[in-house]
Design a protein around this motif. Structure first.
Motif, PDB file in Angstrom:
ATOM      1  N   LEU A  81      -5.579   6.486 -18.077  1.00 49.70           N
ATOM      2  CA  LEU A  81      -4.148   6.695 -17.877  1.00 49.70           C
ATOM      3  C   LEU A  81      -3.922   7.300 -16.497  1.00 49.70           C
ATOM      4  O   LEU A  81      -4.545   8.308 -16.154  1.00 49.70           O
ATOM      5  N   ALA A  82      -3.054   6.680 -15.713  1.00 49.92           N
ATOM      6  CA  ALA A  82      -2.812   7.144 -14.346  1.00 49.92           C
ATOM      7  C   ALA A  82      -1.408   7.703 -14.202  1.00 49.92           C
ATOM      8  O   ALA A  82      -0.454   7.207 -14.818  1.00 49.92           O
ATOM      9  N   THR A  83      -1.282   8.743 -13.393  1.00 49.34           N
ATOM     10  CA  THR A  83       0.016   9.248 -12.959  1.00 49.34           C
ATOM     11  C   THR A  83       0.268   8.689 -11.566  1.00 49.34           C
ATOM     12  O   THR A  83      -0.536   8.907 -10.651  1.00 49.34           O
ATOM     13  N   VAL A  84       1.358   7.962 -11.398  1.00 47.47           N
ATOM     14  CA  VAL A  84       1.596   7.225 -10.157  1.00 47.47           C
ATOM     15  C   VAL A  84       2.944   7.620  -9.549  1.00 47.47           C
ATOM     16  O   VAL A  84       3.963   7.667 -10.259  1.00 47.47           O
ATOM     17  N   ARG A  86      10.584  -0.285  -6.165  1.00 45.75           N
ATOM     18  CA  ARG A  86       9.903  -0.090  -7.443  1.00 45.75           C
ATOM     19  C   ARG A  86       9.417  -1.410  -8.031  1.00 45.75           C
ATOM     20  O   ARG A  86       8.293  -1.509  -8.541  1.00 45.75           O
ATOM     21  N   GLU A  87      10.258  -2.449  -7.995  1.00 44.27           N
ATOM     22  CA  GLU A  87       9.878  -3.717  -8.614  1.00 44.27           C
ATOM     23  C   GLU A  87       8.648  -4.311  -7.929  1.00 44.27           C
ATOM     24  O   GLU A  87       7.739  -4.814  -8.598  1.00 44.27           O
ATOM     25  N   GLN A  88       8.609  -4.261  -6.622  1.00 39.05           N
ATOM     26  CA  GLN A  88       7.444  -4.762  -5.909  1.00 39.05           C
ATOM     27  C   GLN A  88       6.198  -3.934  -6.222  1.00 39.05           C
ATOM     28  O   GLN A  88       5.097  -4.465  -6.359  1.00 39.05           O
ATOM     29  N   ALA A  89       6.388  -2.600  -6.341  1.00 39.92           N
ATOM     30  CA  ALA A  89       5.261  -1.729  -6.671  1.00 39.92           C
ATOM     31  C   ALA A  89       4.713  -2.046  -8.056  1.00 39.92           C
ATOM     32  O   ALA A  89       3.490  -2.091  -8.259  1.00 39.92           O
ATOM     33  N   ALA A 111       0.804  -1.209   0.000  1.00 36.90           N
ATOM     34  CA  ALA A 111       0.000   0.000   0.000  1.00 36.90           C
ATOM     35  C   ALA A 111       0.840   1.262   0.000  1.00 36.90           C
ATOM     36  O   ALA A 111       0.419   2.290  -0.516  1.00 36.90           O
ATOM     37  N   GLU A 112       2.062   1.250   0.602  1.00 35.26           N
ATOM     38  CA  GLU A 112       2.893   2.439   0.662  1.00 35.26           C
ATOM     39  C   GLU A 112       4.054   2.385  -0.335  1.00 35.26           C
ATOM     40  O   GLU A 112       5.011   3.138  -0.195  1.00 35.26           O
ATOM     41  N   ARG A 113       3.944   1.535  -1.331  1.00 36.81           N
ATOM     42  CA  ARG A 113       4.969   1.514  -2.369  1.00 36.81           C
ATOM     43  C   ARG A 113       4.598   2.410  -3.544  1.00 36.81           C
ATOM     44  O   ARG A 113       5.457   2.775  -4.333  1.00 36.81           O
TER      45      ARG A 113
END
Length: 654
Positions: free
Chosen positions: A599-602, A609-612, A571-573
């Motif tokens: 389209l999302a800005t994340v 990053r990889e886990q996110a 949740a916090e990644r």
């Protein structure tokens, strides 16, 4: 049988009143026009389904109740700070302007209809008023300049009790010719005004104080307690000094409205709905008692009288009342053009006509018919022409195309940059001088100060803002900021960030009253601020392409009720900041209904990053190709600059 007829009359009036106003709202026409037409149609001149005479003296009891609630509700909406800024023109419109209308209208009736001076003065006193029930709906969605809106609303509320007391004074003078009685009535007028203001002030502070004490009034009883208290105040004032109650409830409404009680929002909503119900019923009943033959019997002279009232007397009234006020000629012209008469004129006209008929005096029916003709023509004219007139005079505000963000740091600043890059004007609020300086270095306009104070909000020109976002670590501050912007400036969209909590659903006590929950779930705002300061966050774009198999779609989709989960791990990644759909950018919020190819800005935490990315992929997000990204993104362009004089005046301490 008589009791059944009374019940049927009230039931038909209530139902027809609500239905007529609902249809008028859908058709975008003044509700009173349809109410008058329906009242005529259901009354003695039409289907004869409604006969107000069956109510007897009860009709005037209904009138008293309705007028008390309507004027209290009008007073609730008058902000002291707004009144103070336009104090001079408002004061002169309800004093000098009232006298100009009184004598000008009386002279017109005397010249063009040949009525007696006493009957002419009665008509003049009845059309002094305008009224919140016609002014407020008329200018609700017109987006007028704030000063202009304040003047029109305040005049409508404050002139009603003054006009009503003036009409009763003239009626009493009409019923007597003794000089001693005339002097006595003039002294009584002073008493009525003074006593009404005193009772309204005391009653307002007492009611506001009771509502401010938690648990003193049981939950769920505040609205009906207020209703009962207002009606008691109205009749208690009238019991000691007749006709003082109408001013007392207006003043009480102003006092309670400016005390900002904890139940303020619920109270306003309840009064709004009750006012719609009462206005509809009252206009249906009063219009049903007007005979079409009486209106037609007035002849063409009546149209000349109304024409003189609209095109000569009202403009003269406004010119004399505002000649030393800081208003442009366009603003004066618009105020002079918009003066529809409303429910108080109709109610007092019915009362006056009834008294004249009881005394065996002539002219009651004609007086009532002329007042209702004036109401119909002035409301119709204002309803059809006010909006184009405001546009022609260039008095309407521009589009609400700006975003106001409370909280410069971290995710708030990231949101601002995303909106600005897509051509949206962004303005920040913050009370920390250092953070304000950082935002200004980034090129953002910033307002320094307490964002809950009206004077601070005024510096940001919130009348041009369509979206407010509260993204500080203080949930209550976020919510109050959005509520204040909506209550004071009618900003339509609001978003607030929430801090993490345990559980799968947002607890009821954390639901913002006037804002959507920002982002796809609550996030630790302070943690993300630290990460951004350490340059550990990157911003990337992702495309929503959910899997087709229902059993494979992640329960973390923002479309589900159980979206919110304990904010640890995945949740916090990442944080979904904005959504771009059809090249339009909006903030991401809880329960946002995602569609294919959104389209999302994340914002992504770099060390994880990889886990996110894996977590986003599971929820249906993919990395778009450069070609698709270029096609879906709106072309970046700088927004139009906001005038610095409205955004940086003493925004930062020296």
């Amino acid at each position: 049988m008589e009791t059944a007829q009374v019940g049927f009359t009230i039931a038909i009036a209530l139902a027809a009143g609500v239905l007529a106003q609902s249809i008028a709202r859908q058709l975008h026409i003044p509700g009173i026009l349809l109410l008058l037409a329906v009242g005529f149609g259901l009354g003695q001149s039409g289907l004869a389904w409604i006969d107000p005479n069956t109510l007897g003296a009860g009709l005037f009891g209904i009138v008293d109740f309705a007028v008390a609630i309507i004027l209290f509700e009008g007073g609730l909406n008058l902000e002291k700070s707004r009144l103070r800024r336009q104090e001079l023109p408002i004061l002169q419109l309800i004093t000098i302007g009232a006298l100009v209308t009184l004598f000008g209208s009386s002279l017109a009736v005397k010249l063009f209809l040949g009525w007696s001076w006493s009957l002419s003065l009665l008509f003049g006193s009845l059309v002094v008023v305008t009224g919140p029930t016609v002014i407020a709906p008329l200018i609700r969605d017109m987006r007028l300049r704030p000063n202009l809106k304040t003047i029109l609303e305040a005049e409508g509320v404050l002139i009603d009790p003054i006009g009503a007391v003036l009409a009763i004074l003239v009626l009493n003078l009409t019923l007597t010719t003794q000089t001693a009685t005339v002097v006595h009535e003039m002294v009584d007028l002073t008493y009525r005004l003074g006593f009404g203001i005193l009772m309204g002030t005391l009653g307002g502070f007492l009611l506001g104080g009771i509502l401010s004490v938690r648990y003193l009034v049981p939950s769920g009883y505040t609205n009906i307690f207020t209703l009962a208290t207002v009606f008691l105040l109205f009749h208690a004032s009238d019991h000691f000094i007749s006709q003082s109650g109408i001013l007392a409830v207006t003043v009480a409404g102003m006092v309670v409205g400016n005390l900002r009680t904890p139940v303020d929002r619920d109270l306003r909503e309840f009064k709004d709905q009750l006012t719609i119900l009462l206005v509809g019923m009252l206009f249906i009943l009063l219009a049903a008692d007007v005979h079409w033959e009486d209106v037609m019997g007035l002849g063409p002279g009546a149209l000349i009288v109304v024409g003189a009232l609209v095109f000569i007397i009202r403009p003269l009234n406004v010119w004399l009342s505002t000649r030393n006020a800081s208003l442009s000629w366009q603003e004066r012209a618009f105020i002079g053009w918009v003066a529809p008469r409303g429910i108080v004129a109709a109610a007092i006209a019915a009362l006056t006509a009834g008294v004249l008929e009881e005394r065996g005096m002539e002219g009651g029916a004609e007086l009532r018919a002329l007042v209702f003709l004036t109401i119909a023509l002035t409301v119709g004219l204002a309803g059809l022409t006010a909006r184009p007139m405001a546009s022609f005079l260039k008095l309407r505000l521009g589009k609400r195309d700006r975003v106001a963000i409370l909280g410069v740091e971290g995710l708030g600043l990231m949101l601002g940059k995303e909106f600005r890059e897509r051509g949206v004007n962004v303005i920040f609020f913050d009370s920390d001088p250092k953070r304000c300086s950082e935002a200004e270095k980034e090129g953002f306009p910033v307002v320094f100060g307490d964002a809950l104070q009206e004077r601070t909000l005024l510096r940001a020109q919130l009348e041009f803002v369509g979206t407010t976002i509260g993204v500080t670590t203080n949930e209550h501050l976020n919510s109050m900021f959005v509520q204040q912007a909506h209550a004071l400036f009618q900003v339509p969209q609001g978003y607030v960030s929430l801090e993490p909590f345990d559980g799968e659903k947002i607890p009821e006590h954390l639901h913002p009253h006037d804002g959507k929950v920002l982002f796809e779930r609550p996030h630790d705002i302070e943690r993300w601020a630290v990460r951004i300061r350490h340059h550990d966050v990157t911003v990337e774009h992702f495309l929503f392409q959910p899997k087709t198999e229902p059993d494979e779609v992640s329960t973390d989709s923002p479309e589900t009720e159980t979206l919110v989960k304990p904010t640890n791990g995945n949740a916090e990644r990442s944080v979904i900041l904005t959504i771009i759909r059809k090249k339009t950018i909006v903030p991401m919020h809880f329960k946002f209904e995602l569609k294919n190819l959104d389209l999302a800005t994340v914002a992504i935490y770099k060390p994880e990053r990889e886990q996110a990315l894996a977590h986003l992929a599971k929820a249906g997000w993919t990395v778009p190709t450069p070609l698709i990204l270029e096609e879906l993104l709106p072309q970046p362009h700088p927004p139009s600059p906001i005038e610095p004089s409205h955004t940086r005046p003493s925004t930062l301490p020296s």
